[in-house]
Design an enzyme around this catalytic site. Structure first.
Site, mmCIF file in Angstrom:
data_model
loop_
_atom_site.group_PDB
_atom_site.id
_atom_site.type_symbol
_atom_site.label_atom_id
_atom_site.label_comp_id
_atom_site.label_asym_id
_atom_site.label_seq_id
_atom_site.Cartn_x
_atom_site.Cartn_y
_atom_site.Cartn_z
ATOM 1 N N CYS A 2 0.866 -1.169 0.000
ATOM 2 C CA CYS A 2 0.000 0.000 0.000
ATOM 3 C C CYS A 2 0.905 1.222 0.000
ATOM 4 O O CYS A 2 2.091 1.122 0.280
ATOM 5 C CB CYS A 2 -0.851 0.060 1.261
ATOM 6 N N GLY A 28 -0.498 0.429 -5.093
ATOM 7 C CA GLY A 28 -1.829 -0.137 -4.929
ATOM 8 C C GLY A 28 -2.819 0.528 -5.855
ATOM 9 O O GLY A 28 -2.881 1.751 -5.912
ATOM 10 N N ASN A 103 0.314 0.776 5.989
ATOM 11 C CA ASN A 103 1.011 -0.061 5.015
ATOM 12 C C ASN A 103 1.720 -1.178 5.776
ATOM 13 O O ASN A 103 2.524 -0.893 6.655
ATOM 14 C CB ASN A 103 2.029 0.790 4.242
ATOM 15 N N GLY A 104 1.388 -2.419 5.442
ATOM 16 C CA GLY A 104 2.031 -3.560 6.111
ATOM 17 C C GLY A 104 1.008 -4.613 6.478
ATOM 18 O O GLY A 104 -0.119 -4.593 5.991
ATOM 19 N N TYR A 244 11.769 -4.890 -6.406
ATOM 20 C CA TYR A 244 10.581 -4.847 -7.247
ATOM 21 C C TYR A 244 9.639 -3.687 -6.963
ATOM 22 O O TYR A 244 9.163 -3.021 -7.876
ATOM 23 C CB TYR A 244 9.791 -6.145 -7.068
HETATM 24 P P1 AMP Z 1 5.314 -15.029 -11.751
HETATM 25 O O1 AMP Z 1 4.630 -15.351 -12.997
HETATM 26 O O2 AMP Z 1 4.405 -15.335 -10.607
HETATM 27 O O3 AMP Z 1 6.626 -15.656 -11.587
HETATM 28 O O4 AMP Z 1 5.490 -13.446 -11.707
HETATM 29 C C1 AMP Z 1 6.708 -12.829 -11.799
HETATM 30 C C2 AMP Z 1 6.504 -11.402 -12.200
HETATM 31 O O5 AMP Z 1 5.661 -10.753 -11.243
HETATM 32 C C3 AMP Z 1 7.790 -10.635 -12.251
HETATM 33 O O6 AMP Z 1 7.839 -10.049 -13.525
HETATM 34 C C4 AMP Z 1 7.693 -9.561 -11.187
HETATM 35 O O7 AMP Z 1 7.988 -8.301 -11.726
HETATM 36 C C5 AMP Z 1 6.261 -9.571 -10.751
HETATM 37 N N1 AMP Z 1 6.141 -9.632 -9.290
HETATM 38 C C6 AMP Z 1 6.966 -10.156 -8.398
HETATM 39 N N2 AMP Z 1 6.501 -10.038 -7.145
HETATM 40 C C7 AMP Z 1 5.328 -9.429 -7.251
HETATM 41 C C8 AMP Z 1 4.354 -8.994 -6.322
HETATM 42 N N3 AMP Z 1 4.484 -9.216 -5.034
HETATM 43 N N4 AMP Z 1 3.280 -8.355 -6.805
HETATM 44 C C9 AMP Z 1 3.153 -8.131 -8.087
HETATM 45 N N5 AMP Z 1 4.030 -8.516 -9.020
HETATM 46 C C10 AMP Z 1 5.104 -9.159 -8.624
#
Ligand code: AMP
Length: 463
Positions: A2, A28, A103-104, A244
């Site tokens: 968030c 978010g 946030n958390g 990320y």
């Molecule tokens: P996946 O298909 O589940 O392996 O998604 C990996 C992708 O999701 C990567 O391109 C990351 O940029 C993105 N990603 C990683 N962690 C998160 C997260 N917590 N929330 C949203 N996107 C994420």
């Protein structure tokens, strides 16, 4: 996941809060809310969807004279996505009108909720933040910091908070400092924000980070600071913010996140020094900086062969699994002329479930990629996050259940490289010599399983 923001003692509080929230939109996209206080009684406005919804509300726009405001953008990690759960939460209690944006994740939420229910508390939300309001309403004493500190001491887990009590703005960070919270200043007004760019967009200047365990109370442009706990040398700031989540133009630990991500790419290039390729290509957008760093060290040409559709939002950010497929399909499109016939180093930040990466590999192969070396700017994610990042349960984490070789085969690529934890810590610390044991800044539980706080057995992850 968030974003939170607050400003005190400013005639433009409403517009500045909205501008700050727009800058935190990446944290978010599900709901947005704003609490205003000034000449009029404190009032909260909430909407499902993007921050721009604020500007469609004529009633809110008429409330412009507010001088203090807090705001929140929400991405659900632990409860239902609904307008009722949208924040800030505003209540009236014995201590005044109070509004909270969080946030958390509060990890001992179930335990405290149970205790509060026994005492007769009534809950109208499913969000963990509501328990804090109950604790504050029941707290004894008149001093605002005592009311907040005694409530906070009962909580475990991750919480960066901005709180409004009438026209007073309060900022709080949990003792581990899992989620960020920074202080800024514009003229005679102080700003609190999850990330530094929001302060700059509002026309302000970054002052400092709120320390883990610190409470600051801001009234009429004056700050009072105190600590809920004894200050510890060990922080546990989420390292995944740098990998990320945070914006590349955010400043964390004295450097921009962009610089840290470039370093991650440089270390990846060193780890992969035997690989020869025609181009290094980022997965937009988080892969960009690491790919620049990789290209600098390896001398492999940086190329952009994927076009992102910015109107879709982060593919993960919509929590509905059935929509993820559809969203991801038109989110990234390949540029065939760049990819066709090439041996490619493809750089992304992380693999979570593996579904996005597999789809991406297919897209590249259809566009004619000859060989693919996939590199990730963090280690394999083998544990869920209970501190506010949306990672699924362990059973859905591909690296928790498969070896690197098995993941490589599943993705159908030539090589697969994860940045080592040591190199990630070096990159985020800007210290080439730093070793893991010496690190006293980061929570790395998603990679190591070493959770800095107790994780109750009854805490569950969806999906
Ligand atoms: P996946 O298909 O589940 O392996 O998604 C990996 C992708 O999701 C990567 O391109 C990351 O940029 C993105 N990603 C990683 N962690 C998160 C997260 N917590 N929330 C949203 N996107 C994420």
């Amino acid at each position: 996941m968030c974003g939170i923001i607050g400003i005190e003692n400013n005639e433009d509080a409403m517009v500045l809060t909205a501008a700050g929230l727009l800058t935190l939109q990446h944290r978010g996209e599900e709901s947005v809310g704003i609490t205003l206080s000034g000449k009029d009684k404190m009032k909260t406005f909430k909407y499902m969807g993007l921050v721009s919804k604020i500007f469609d509300d004529e009633i809110l726009l008429k409330k412009l004279p507010a001088t203090t405001a807090i705001g929140h953008v929400r991405y659900t990690t632990s409860s239902k996505s609904s307008l009722t759960n949208a924040q800030p939460f505003q209540i009236t209690c014995i201590h005044g009108n109070i509004s909270v944006a969080h946030n958390g994740n509060i990890t001992n939420f179930n335990e405290i909720k149970e205790m509060l229910l026994r005492k007769g508390a009534i809950f109208s939300h499913t969000s963990d933040t509501e328990i804090l309001l109950h604790l504050m309403a029941m707290a004894k004493g008149d001093e605002l910091t005592d009311i907040i500190a005694s409530s906070i001491r009962k909580l475990d887990g991750a919480f960066s908070l901005v709180i409004l009590r009438d026209k007073t703005l309060i900022g709080v960070r949990d003792k581990n400092g899992f989620r960020p919270l920074v202080l800024g200043k514009i003229g005679n007004s102080y700003i609190l924000s999850s990330e530094t760019p929001a302060i700059e967009v509002m026309g302000g200047k970054y002052v400092r980070d709120i320390e883990p365990g610190e409470i600051i109370v801001i009234e009429n442009g004056e700050i009072k600071r105190s600590f809920i706990y004894e200050i510890s040398k060990k922080k546990n700031t989420c390292i995944f913010e740098q990998v990320y989540f945070a914006r590349p133009d955010s400043t964390m630990f004295g450097h921009t996140v962009k610089e840290a991500r470039i370093k991650m790419g440089e270390y990846l290039a060193l780890q992969m020094k035997d690989i020869k390729a025609d181009i290094v290509m980022p997965v937009p957008d988080t892969g960009y900086c690491a790919a620049i760093g990789f290209s600098r060290v390896s001398n492999i040409l940086f190329e952009n062969g994927l076009v992102r559709n910015y109107y879709v939002g982060r593919s993960f950010i919509k929590p509905m699994q059935n929509l993820r497929d559809l969203i991801a399909r038109f989110k990234l499109r390949p540029i065939k002329e760049v990819i066709n016939g090439k041996e490619i180093v493809l750089i992304d930040d992380s693999i979570v479930r593996g579904t996005t990466s597999r789809r991406l590999v297919n897209i590249l192969k259809e566009a004619g990629a000859r060989r693919i070396h996939f590199a990730l700017s963090c280690p394999p994610i083998i544990n869920s996050c209970y501190y506010g990042i949306d990672t699924p349960s362990r059973s859905n984490l591909i690296a928790a259940n498969n070896s690197i070789e098995e993941i490589r085969k599943y993705l159908d690529i030539d090589t697969l490289t994860f940045l080592t934890l040591e190199n990630l810590i070096k990159a985020c610390s800007f210290d080439d010599k730093k070793n893991i044991e010496e690190d006293n800044n980061f929570c790395t539980a998603c990679f190591t399983g070493k959770y800095p706080t107790k994780i109750p057995n009854n805490i569950c992850k969806e999906g």
